[in-house]
Design a protein around this motif. Structure first.
Motif, short mmCIF file in Angstrom:
data_model
loop_
_atom_site.label_atom_id
_atom_site.label_comp_id
_atom_site.label_asym_id
_atom_site.label_seq_id
_atom_site.Cartn_x
_atom_site.Cartn_y
_atom_site.Cartn_z
N LEU A 194 13.32 17.87 -42.83
CA LEU A 194 13.26 17.77 -41.37
C LEU A 194 13.76 19.16 -41.10
N SER A 195 14.91 19.69 -41.40
CA SER A 195 15.57 20.81 -41.35
C SER A 195 14.48 22.07 -41.72
N ASP A 196 14.07 21.85 -42.92
CA ASP A 196 12.95 22.96 -43.33
C ASP A 196 11.80 23.04 -42.58
N LYS A 197 11.27 21.89 -42.31
CA LYS A 197 10.18 21.95 -41.31
C LYS A 197 10.37 22.56 -39.96
N ALA A 198 11.41 22.25 -39.41
CA ALA A 198 11.88 22.48 -38.17
C ALA A 198 11.92 24.13 -38.29
N ASP A 199 12.70 24.74 -39.29
CA ASP A 199 12.68 26.27 -39.50
C ASP A 199 11.33 26.66 -39.61
N GLN A 200 10.57 26.02 -40.31
CA GLN A 200 9.18 26.81 -40.35
C GLN A 200 8.43 26.78 -38.99
N GLN A 201 8.84 25.91 -37.90
CA GLN A 201 8.15 26.05 -36.63
C GLN A 201 8.93 26.95 -35.65
N GLY A 202 10.06 27.53 -36.08
CA GLY A 202 10.88 28.33 -35.26
C GLY A 202 11.78 27.62 -34.77
N ALA A 203 12.25 26.53 -34.74
CA ALA A 203 13.22 25.48 -33.93
C ALA A 203 14.63 25.98 -34.36
N THR A 204 15.61 25.92 -33.72
CA THR A 204 16.92 25.99 -33.92
C THR A 204 17.88 24.65 -34.06
N SER A 205 17.20 23.69 -33.58
CA SER A 205 17.76 22.32 -33.50
C SER A 205 16.65 21.20 -33.61
N TYR A 206 17.01 19.89 -34.12
CA TYR A 206 16.27 18.94 -33.96
C TYR A 206 16.98 17.71 -33.63
N ARG A 207 16.24 16.69 -33.30
CA ARG A 207 16.82 15.40 -33.09
C ARG A 207 15.85 14.42 -33.55
N VAL A 208 16.33 13.33 -34.48
CA VAL A 208 15.51 12.17 -34.97
C VAL A 208 15.34 11.43 -33.86
N ILE A 209 14.01 11.14 -33.86
CA ILE A 209 13.83 9.99 -32.62
C ILE A 209 12.97 8.96 -33.18
N GLU A 210 12.84 8.74 -34.49
CA GLU A 210 12.17 7.69 -35.24
C GLU A 210 12.59 7.84 -36.78
N ALA A 211 12.89 6.77 -37.52
CA ALA A 211 13.08 6.93 -38.88
C ALA A 211 13.02 5.60 -39.48
N HIS A 212 12.38 5.29 -40.61
CA HIS A 212 12.61 4.17 -41.33
C HIS A 212 12.72 4.45 -43.01
N ASN A 213 13.19 3.74 -43.52
CA ASN A 213 13.04 3.67 -45.20
C ASN A 213 12.95 2.47 -45.90
N ASP A 214 11.75 1.91 -46.07
CA ASP A 214 11.69 0.65 -46.86
C ASP A 214 10.97 0.95 -48.03
N GLY A 215 11.35 2.12 -48.96
CA GLY A 215 10.64 2.35 -50.17
C GLY A 215 9.73 3.43 -49.91
N ASN A 216 9.14 3.43 -48.66
CA ASN A 216 8.33 4.56 -48.38
C ASN A 216 8.90 4.82 -47.08
N TYR A 217 9.54 6.13 -46.84
CA TYR A 217 10.13 6.57 -45.77
C TYR A 217 9.28 7.46 -44.76
N HIS A 218 9.71 7.13 -43.37
CA HIS A 218 9.07 8.12 -42.48
C HIS A 218 10.12 8.57 -41.40
N ALA A 219 10.05 9.85 -40.98
CA ALA A 219 11.15 10.14 -39.93
C ALA A 219 10.15 11.19 -39.21
N THR A 220 10.71 11.22 -37.77
CA THR A 220 9.90 11.90 -36.75
C THR A 220 11.25 12.54 -35.83
N ALA A 221 11.09 13.80 -35.71
CA ALA A 221 12.08 14.70 -34.93
C ALA A 221 11.64 15.42 -33.76
N GLU A 222 12.45 15.64 -32.82
CA GLU A 222 11.68 16.29 -31.68
C GLU A 222 12.52 17.87 -31.89
#
Length: 89
Positions: A58-86
Protein backbone atom coordinates in the motif's frame (compact mmCIF):
# COMPACT_ATOMS: atom_id res chain seq x y z
CA UNK A 1 -13.01 -11.04 12.85
CA UNK A 2 -10.41 -11.57 10.15
CA UNK A 3 -11.02 -8.04 8.85
CA UNK A 4 -10.55 -6.59 12.33
CA UNK A 5 -7.38 -8.61 12.82
CA UNK A 6 -6.01 -7.54 9.44
CA UNK A 7 -6.70 -3.85 10.07
CA UNK A 8 -5.20 -4.09 13.57
CA UNK A 9 -2.13 -5.87 12.21
CA UNK A 10 -1.71 -3.24 9.49
CA UNK A 11 -1.89 -0.53 12.14
CA UNK A 12 0.66 -2.29 14.32
CA UNK A 13 2.94 -2.76 11.34
CA UNK A 14 2.87 1.00 10.78
CA UNK A 15 5.21 1.38 13.73
CA UNK A 16 7.97 -0.02 11.56
CA UNK A 17 9.90 2.39 9.38
CA UNK A 18 10.02 1.65 5.67
CA UNK A 19 12.04 4.65 4.55
CA UNK A 20 11.90 8.41 4.82
CA UNK A 21 9.96 8.95 1.61
CA UNK A 22 7.35 6.25 2.20
CA UNK A 23 3.72 7.31 2.49
CA UNK A 24 2.53 7.16 6.09
CA UNK A 25 -0.41 5.11 7.36
CA UNK A 26 -2.80 7.50 9.16
CA UNK A 27 -5.93 7.20 11.29
CA UNK A 28 -9.26 9.02 10.92
CA UNK A 29 -8.23 11.39 13.73
CA UNK A 30 -4.94 12.24 12.02
CA UNK A 31 -6.77 12.99 8.75
CA UNK A 32 -8.97 15.52 10.56
CA UNK A 33 -6.20 17.02 12.73
CA UNK A 34 -3.77 17.47 9.86
CA UNK A 35 -6.48 18.64 7.44
CA UNK A 36 -5.32 16.13 4.81
CA UNK A 37 -6.92 16.31 1.36
CA UNK A 38 -8.13 13.11 -0.31
CA UNK A 39 -6.60 12.46 -3.74
CA UNK A 40 -8.11 9.06 -4.57
CA UNK A 41 -7.98 5.40 -3.62
CA UNK A 42 -5.75 2.40 -4.27
CA UNK A 43 -6.07 -1.32 -3.66
CA UNK A 44 -3.79 -4.32 -3.47
CA UNK A 45 -4.58 -8.01 -3.52
CA UNK A 46 -2.84 -11.33 -3.72
CA UNK A 47 -2.40 -14.71 -2.14
CA UNK A 48 -1.32 -15.18 1.49
CA UNK A 49 0.81 -12.24 2.67
CA UNK A 50 1.88 -10.98 6.07
CA UNK A 51 0.22 -7.76 7.26
CA UNK A 52 3.56 -5.92 7.04
CA UNK A 53 3.91 -6.97 3.40
CA UNK A 54 0.41 -5.71 2.62
CA UNK A 55 1.21 -2.40 4.34
CA UNK A 56 4.41 -2.09 2.32
CA UNK A 57 2.51 -2.72 -0.93
CA UNK A 58 0.00 0.00 0.00
CA UNK A 59 2.79 2.41 0.90
CA UNK A 60 4.65 1.74 -2.35
CA UNK A 61 1.50 2.22 -4.41
CA UNK A 62 0.68 5.44 -2.53
CA UNK A 63 4.22 6.71 -3.25
CA UNK A 64 3.74 5.98 -6.96
CA UNK A 65 0.57 8.10 -6.91
CA UNK A 66 2.39 10.99 -5.20
CA UNK A 67 0.53 10.66 -1.89
CA UNK A 68 2.13 11.47 1.45
CA UNK A 69 -0.35 9.48 3.55
CA UNK A 70 -2.96 6.76 3.25
CA UNK A 71 -5.76 5.33 5.41
CA UNK A 72 -6.93 1.71 5.15
CA UNK A 73 -10.66 1.75 4.48
CA UNK A 74 -11.20 -1.95 3.79
CA UNK A 75 -9.12 -5.08 4.31
CA UNK A 76 -9.58 -8.82 4.50
CA UNK A 77 -7.26 -11.78 4.54
CA UNK A 78 -8.72 -15.27 4.18
CA UNK A 79 -5.95 -16.91 2.19
CA UNK A 80 -6.44 -14.33 -0.55
CA UNK A 81 -5.95 -10.81 0.75
CA UNK A 82 -7.40 -7.54 -0.44
CA UNK A 83 -6.91 -4.04 1.01
CA UNK A 84 -8.19 -0.67 -0.14
CA UNK A 85 -6.80 2.66 1.07
CA UNK A 86 -7.71 6.31 0.62
CA UNK A 87 -4.79 8.52 -0.41
CA UNK A 88 -4.00 11.96 1.03
CA UNK A 89 -1.68 14.88 0.30
Amino acid sequence: MKTTFTIAALGLASVLSFGASAAQLVTNDQVAQQNLQSVGTISVSGIDAAPSDIRQQLSDKADQQGATSYRVIEAHNDGNYHATAELYK
